[in-house]
Design an enzyme around this catalytic site. Sequence first.
Site, PDB file in Angstrom:
ATOM      1  N   LYS A  12       0.828  -1.214   0.000  1.00 22.19           N
ATOM      2  CA  LYS A  12       0.000   0.000   0.000  1.00 22.19           C
ATOM      3  C   LYS A  12       0.865   1.269   0.000  1.00 22.19           C
ATOM      4  CE  LYS A  12      -4.084  -1.997   2.344  1.00 22.19           C
ATOM      5  NZ  LYS A  12      -4.968  -1.837   3.542  1.00 22.19           N
ATOM      6  N   TYR A  52     -12.492  -2.061  -3.803  1.00 23.82           N
ATOM      7  CA  TYR A  52     -12.965  -2.236  -2.422  1.00 23.82           C
ATOM      8  C   TYR A  52     -14.496  -2.213  -2.316  1.00 23.82           C
ATOM      9  CZ  TYR A  52      -8.536  -2.110   0.261  1.00 23.82           C
ATOM     10  OH  TYR A  52      -7.325  -2.405   0.840  1.00 23.82           O
ATOM     11  N   ASN A 115      -1.873   0.276   6.946  1.00 26.61           N
ATOM     12  CA  ASN A 115      -1.368  -1.007   7.455  1.00 26.61           C
ATOM     13  C   ASN A 115      -0.531  -1.774   6.428  1.00 26.61           C
ATOM     14  OD1 ASN A 115      -3.408  -1.860   5.793  1.00 26.61           O
ATOM     15  ND2 ASN A 115      -4.655  -2.781   7.404  1.00 26.61           N
ATOM     16  N   HIS A 118      -2.169  -5.374   1.557  1.00 19.39           N
ATOM     17  CA  HIS A 118      -3.475  -6.017   1.341  1.00 19.39           C
ATOM     18  C   HIS A 118      -3.222  -7.456   0.916  1.00 19.39           C
ATOM     19  CE1 HIS A 118      -7.471  -6.923  -0.273  1.00 19.39           C
ATOM     20  NE2 HIS A 118      -6.821  -7.512  -1.263  1.00 19.39           N
ATOM     21  N   GLU A 129      -9.575 -10.579  -7.612  1.00 20.41           N
ATOM     22  CA  GLU A 129      -8.573  -9.518  -7.429  1.00 20.41           C
ATOM     23  C   GLU A 129      -7.404  -9.681  -8.404  1.00 20.41           C
ATOM     24  OE1 GLU A 129      -7.659  -9.465  -3.234  1.00 20.41           O
ATOM     25  OE2 GLU A 129      -9.652  -8.695  -2.715  1.00 20.41           O
TER      26      GLU A 129
HETATM   27  O1  CDP Z   1      -7.103  -5.689   4.881  1.00 19.07           O
HETATM   28  P1  CDP Z   1      -7.913  -6.672   5.711  1.00 19.07           P
HETATM   29  O2  CDP Z   1      -8.527  -7.772   4.870  1.00 19.07           O
HETATM   30  O3  CDP Z   1      -7.131  -7.194   6.882  1.00 19.07           O
HETATM   31  O4  CDP Z   1      -9.109  -5.837   6.373  1.00 19.07           O
HETATM   32  P2  CDP Z   1     -10.581  -5.505   5.826  1.00 19.07           P
HETATM   33  O5  CDP Z   1     -11.521  -5.692   6.959  1.00 19.07           O
HETATM   34  O6  CDP Z   1     -10.868  -6.224   4.547  1.00 19.07           O
HETATM   35  O7  CDP Z   1     -10.521  -3.941   5.552  1.00 19.07           O
HETATM   36  C1  CDP Z   1      -9.895  -3.443   4.386  1.00 19.07           C
HETATM   37  C2  CDP Z   1      -9.011  -2.283   4.785  1.00 19.07           C
HETATM   38  O8  CDP Z   1      -9.828  -1.230   5.281  1.00 19.07           O
HETATM   39  C3  CDP Z   1      -8.034  -2.594   5.909  1.00 19.07           C
HETATM   40  O9  CDP Z   1      -6.828  -3.171   5.476  1.00 19.07           O
HETATM   41  C4  CDP Z   1      -7.812  -1.230   6.509  1.00 19.07           C
HETATM   42  O10 CDP Z   1      -6.763  -0.543   5.850  1.00 19.07           O
HETATM   43  C5  CDP Z   1      -9.109  -0.494   6.253  1.00 19.07           C
HETATM   44  N1  CDP Z   1      -9.905  -0.393   7.473  1.00 19.07           N
HETATM   45  C6  CDP Z   1     -10.013   0.843   8.101  1.00 19.07           C
HETATM   46  O11 CDP Z   1      -9.425   1.819   7.649  1.00 19.07           O
HETATM   47  N2  CDP Z   1     -10.757   0.958   9.262  1.00 19.07           N
HETATM   48  C7  CDP Z   1     -11.385  -0.099   9.780  1.00 19.07           C
HETATM   49  N3  CDP Z   1     -12.096   0.037  10.899  1.00 19.07           N
HETATM   50  C8  CDP Z   1     -11.291  -1.355   9.145  1.00 19.07           C
HETATM   51  C9  CDP Z   1     -10.541  -1.474   7.998  1.00 19.07           C
HETATM   52 MG    MG Z   2      -9.978  -7.665   3.400  1.00 23.26          MG
END
Ligand code: CDP
Ligand code: MG
Length: 136
Positions: A12, A52, A115, A118, A129
């Site tokens: 990212k 997304y 973070n 992805h 994807e």
């Molecule tokens: O990336 P991952 O699959 O671990 O998490 P996700 O639940 O699919 O969420 C996608 C992305 O949204 C995350 O990697 C975070 O960067 C962001 N996110 C956020 O900004 N705030 C949250 N409360 C949850 C997710």
């Molecule tokens: Mg995810």
Amino acid sequence: MSNLQQTLSIIKPDAVERNLDKEIKGMFKSKGFLILKEKKIQLEKSEAEKFYKVHETKPFYNDLCAYLSSGPIIVMILEKENAIIANRELMGSTNPKDAKEGTIRKKYGISIDKNSVHGSDSIDNAKIEIDFFFKD
Ligand code: CDP
Ligand code: MG
């Protein structure tokens, strides 16, 4: 039984900006992932919104899409036995504060939004994807 899989990984903007791509790719390689394809790109916000789309009802959706399109990213197809779960384990928890030692997000993640990586979360989403970025 062999279960060779491919998954989509993204380094990212926060990590590309800090020049962490070599270190992060090194972590994948040292865990036995092959990087089959990779490219450095910058998304339009509309493309991030498409990528997304699964999160479109979430309160963080707009900021997430603005962030993913805020700078260059590196997208990769990773291959390994059970690559999808293996990549999720190597990435660590979504919130770097909860991520375990030895994970990419523990080492490099700044915050839940920044973070660093992805990774696809299922076989179906890995296919979607990978096609999103690498369909010719
Ligand atoms: O990336 P991952 O699959 O671990 O998490 P996700 O639940 O699919 O969420 C996608 C992305 O949204 C995350 O990697 C975070 O960067 C962001 N996110 C956020 O900004 N705030 C949250 N409360 C949850 C997710
Ligand atoms: Mg995810």
